[in-house]
Design a protein around this motif. Sequence first.
Motif, PDB file in Angstrom:
ATOM      1  N   SER A  29       1.075  -1.101  -0.266  1.00 57.79           N
ATOM      2  CA  SER A  29      -0.167   0.156  -0.049  1.00 57.79           C
ATOM      3  C   SER A  29       0.359   0.708   0.730  1.00 57.79           C
ATOM      4  O   SER A  29       0.408   2.597  -0.865  1.00 57.79           O
ATOM      5  N   ALA A  30       2.173   0.753   0.863  1.00 58.40           N
ATOM      6  CA  ALA A  30       2.632   2.102   0.648  1.00 58.40           C
ATOM      7  C   ALA A  30       3.384   2.377  -0.134  1.00 58.40           C
ATOM      8  O   ALA A  30       3.429   3.869  -0.991  1.00 58.40           O
ATOM      9  N   LEU A  31       4.099   1.518  -0.572  1.00 64.23           N
ATOM     10  CA  LEU A  31       3.950   1.609  -2.645  1.00 64.23           C
ATOM     11  C   LEU A  31       3.653   1.861  -3.517  1.00 64.23           C
ATOM     12  O   LEU A  31       4.107   3.015  -4.091  1.00 64.23           O
ATOM     13  N   ARG A  32       1.992   2.159  -3.153  1.00 64.40           N
ATOM     14  CA  ARG A  32       1.536   2.725  -4.461  1.00 64.40           C
ATOM     15  C   ARG A  32       1.259   3.375  -4.045  1.00 64.40           C
ATOM     16  O   ARG A  32       0.551   4.517  -4.956  1.00 64.40           O
ATOM     17  N   SER A  33       1.268   3.778  -3.065  1.00 61.19           N
ATOM     18  CA  SER A  33       1.000   5.868  -2.766  1.00 61.19           C
ATOM     19  C   SER A  33       1.904   6.470  -2.582  1.00 61.19           C
ATOM     20  O   SER A  33       1.235   7.402  -3.581  1.00 61.19           O
ATOM     21  N   PHE A  34       3.233   6.648  -2.807  1.00 64.04           N
ATOM     22  CA  PHE A  34       4.176   6.942  -3.303  1.00 64.04           C
ATOM     23  C   PHE A  34       4.028   6.277  -4.641  1.00 64.04           C
ATOM     24  O   PHE A  34       4.186   8.167  -5.362  1.00 64.04           O
ATOM     25  N   ILE A  35       3.913   5.847  -5.813  1.00 62.67           N
ATOM     26  CA  ILE A  35       3.404   5.545  -6.599  1.00 62.67           C
ATOM     27  C   ILE A  35       3.064   7.017  -7.212  1.00 62.67           C
ATOM     28  O   ILE A  35       2.843   7.872  -8.077  1.00 62.67           O
ATOM     29  N   ALA A  36       1.581   7.150  -7.105  1.00 61.19           N
ATOM     30  CA  ALA A  36       0.521   7.701  -7.040  1.00 61.19           C
ATOM     31  C   ALA A  36       0.769   9.182  -6.665  1.00 61.19           C
ATOM     32  O   ALA A  36       0.368  10.347  -7.338  1.00 61.19           O
ATOM     33  N   GLN A  37       1.592   9.723  -5.893  1.00 63.56           N
ATOM     34  CA  GLN A  37       2.236  11.098  -5.320  1.00 63.56           C
ATOM     35  C   GLN A  37       3.627  11.378  -6.032  1.00 63.56           C
ATOM     36  O   GLN A  37       3.485  12.247  -6.211  1.00 63.56           O
ATOM     37  N   GLY A  38       3.676  10.312  -7.108  1.00 67.81           N
ATOM     38  CA  GLY A  38       4.515  10.862  -8.635  1.00 67.81           C
ATOM     39  C   GLY A  38       6.220  11.067  -7.786  1.00 67.81           C
ATOM     40  O   GLY A  38       6.775  12.012  -8.195  1.00 67.81           O
ATOM     41  N   VAL A  39       6.709  10.441  -6.714  1.00 65.67           N
ATOM     42  CA  VAL A  39       7.557   9.974  -6.545  1.00 65.67           C
ATOM     43  C   VAL A  39       9.268  10.461  -7.103  1.00 65.67           C
ATOM     44  O   VAL A  39       8.682   9.854  -7.974  1.00 65.67           O
ATOM     45  N   ASP A  40      10.432  10.325  -7.060  1.00 64.16           N
ATOM     46  CA  ASP A  40      10.988  10.556  -8.278  1.00 64.16           C
ATOM     47  C   ASP A  40      11.580   9.168  -8.092  1.00 64.16           C
ATOM     48  O   ASP A  40      12.448   8.968  -8.411  1.00 64.16           O
ATOM     49  N   ALA A  41      11.902   8.368  -6.251  1.00 67.02           N
ATOM     50  CA  ALA A  41      12.170   7.182  -6.410  1.00 67.02           C
ATOM     51  C   ALA A  41      11.245   6.403  -4.910  1.00 67.02           C
ATOM     52  O   ALA A  41      10.975   6.828  -3.990  1.00 67.02           O
ATOM     53  N   ILE A  42      12.168   5.455  -5.021  1.00 64.25           N
ATOM     54  CA  ILE A  42      11.778   4.350  -3.324  1.00 64.25           C
ATOM     55  C   ILE A  42      12.891   3.515  -3.321  1.00 64.25           C
ATOM     56  O   ILE A  42      13.501   3.499  -3.607  1.00 64.25           O
ATOM     57  N   LEU A  43      12.221   3.686  -1.933  1.00 68.82           N
ATOM     58  CA  LEU A  43      13.358   3.099  -0.833  1.00 68.82           C
ATOM     59  C   LEU A  43      12.744   1.671   0.284  1.00 68.82           C
ATOM     60  O   LEU A  43      11.229   2.078  -0.189  1.00 68.82           O
ATOM     61  N   ILE A  44      13.151   0.653  -0.280  1.00 68.71           N
ATOM     62  CA  ILE A  44      12.443  -0.063   0.270  1.00 68.71           C
ATOM     63  C   ILE A  44      13.542  -1.608   0.957  1.00 68.71           C
ATOM     64  O   ILE A  44      14.019  -1.780   0.269  1.00 68.71           O
ATOM     65  N   ALA A  45      12.745  -1.960   2.283  1.00 66.23           N
ATOM     66  CA  ALA A  45      13.565  -3.036   2.678  1.00 66.23           C
ATOM     67  C   ALA A  45      12.139  -3.778   2.716  1.00 66.23           C
ATOM     68  O   ALA A  45      11.193  -3.408   3.877  1.00 66.23           O
ATOM     69  N   PRO A  46      12.662  -4.924   2.488  1.00 66.59           N
ATOM     70  CA  PRO A  46      10.855  -5.831   1.712  1.00 66.59           C
ATOM     71  C   PRO A  46      11.042  -6.687   3.241  1.00 66.59           C
ATOM     72  O   PRO A  46      11.856  -7.701   3.409  1.00 66.59           O
TER      73      PRO A  46
END
Length: 316
Positions: free
Chosen positions: A69-86
């Motif tokens: 959900s967090a990644l989906r929200s970041f994508i919707a907000q149009g961030v420049d990049a995503i860091l994730i500790a899966p």
Amino acid sequence: MNIKSTLLASVVALAPFAVSAEVTIGFSQIGSESGWRAAETTVTKQQAEARGINLKFADAQQKQENQISALRSFIAQGVDAILIAPVVATGWDEILEEAKDADIPVILLDRTVDASDDLYLTAVTSDLVHEGMVAGQWLVDDQAGADCRIVELQGTTGSSPAIDRKKGFEQAIAGHDNLEIVRSQTGDFTRSQGKVVMESFLKAEGGENICALYAHNDDMAVGAIQAVREAGLKPGVDIKIVAIDAVPDAHLALANGEMNATIELTPNMAGPALDALASYLAYGTVPPKWIQTESRLYTAADDNQAVYEIKKGLGY
Ligand code: AHR
């Protein structure tokens, strides 16, 4: 370079972000299950702030669905990049495809995923199998052929460190018939579960029949140390203890003789990640798919009190 300057350099060496002050990055963190995880969160925020990055932080509280959900929200907000500790290794393909379709680079921090590597820009991690091998080899050498019944506290089920640290340890002790893992169970990378599960191991086996504990992280080892003490045994002496992370409390336990070895995992995954990202965004430089961090073995032979004094203020 001495120990202090090496440690400080690894945590606070900050280069300006080479793009602009407008860069926004989403960071999906697993939660705060361990001291190491808390330090990684602190260092990531420091590294972002020092580069003038607007970091959007999301704590998933150990749940993969929260990370998705967090990644989906970041994508919707149009961030420049995503860091994730899966949190776990599987189940990421769809959301990583969504990020790729949106042209948002994703960088994995400290854990790997079972997905095609064209779905992320790079992964900044240690060699998790190697860490397990170093732990196993330490025990092979320490026991020098003596019979030893081992109990194992595994990390979060399905996470890449739990899978790989187990694999590496088993590879290292393979062929040493004197060494046998007699119990192995998850302690979920937490102190509280490390203690509870160690208590159950002690009850089931009898403390005198356990020669060593291998814990996939220090927090579980620290919880287990308490269980060993409460069972009237001497941790580090009656039961040898080897783990991974090198958090301050593990250095203290090493200094006090209650633990025997730990393998260091740097909490500064974000520094190399943001450097790679800066080059990618500014110049299109594609980083290697794996940026490997160092793993260092600490034993009682090191000046653990001194290392503790340095590390205790670093956000663990
Ligand atoms: O992925 C790294 C592991 O996750 C650390 O060893 C552990 O402490 C953390 O929870």
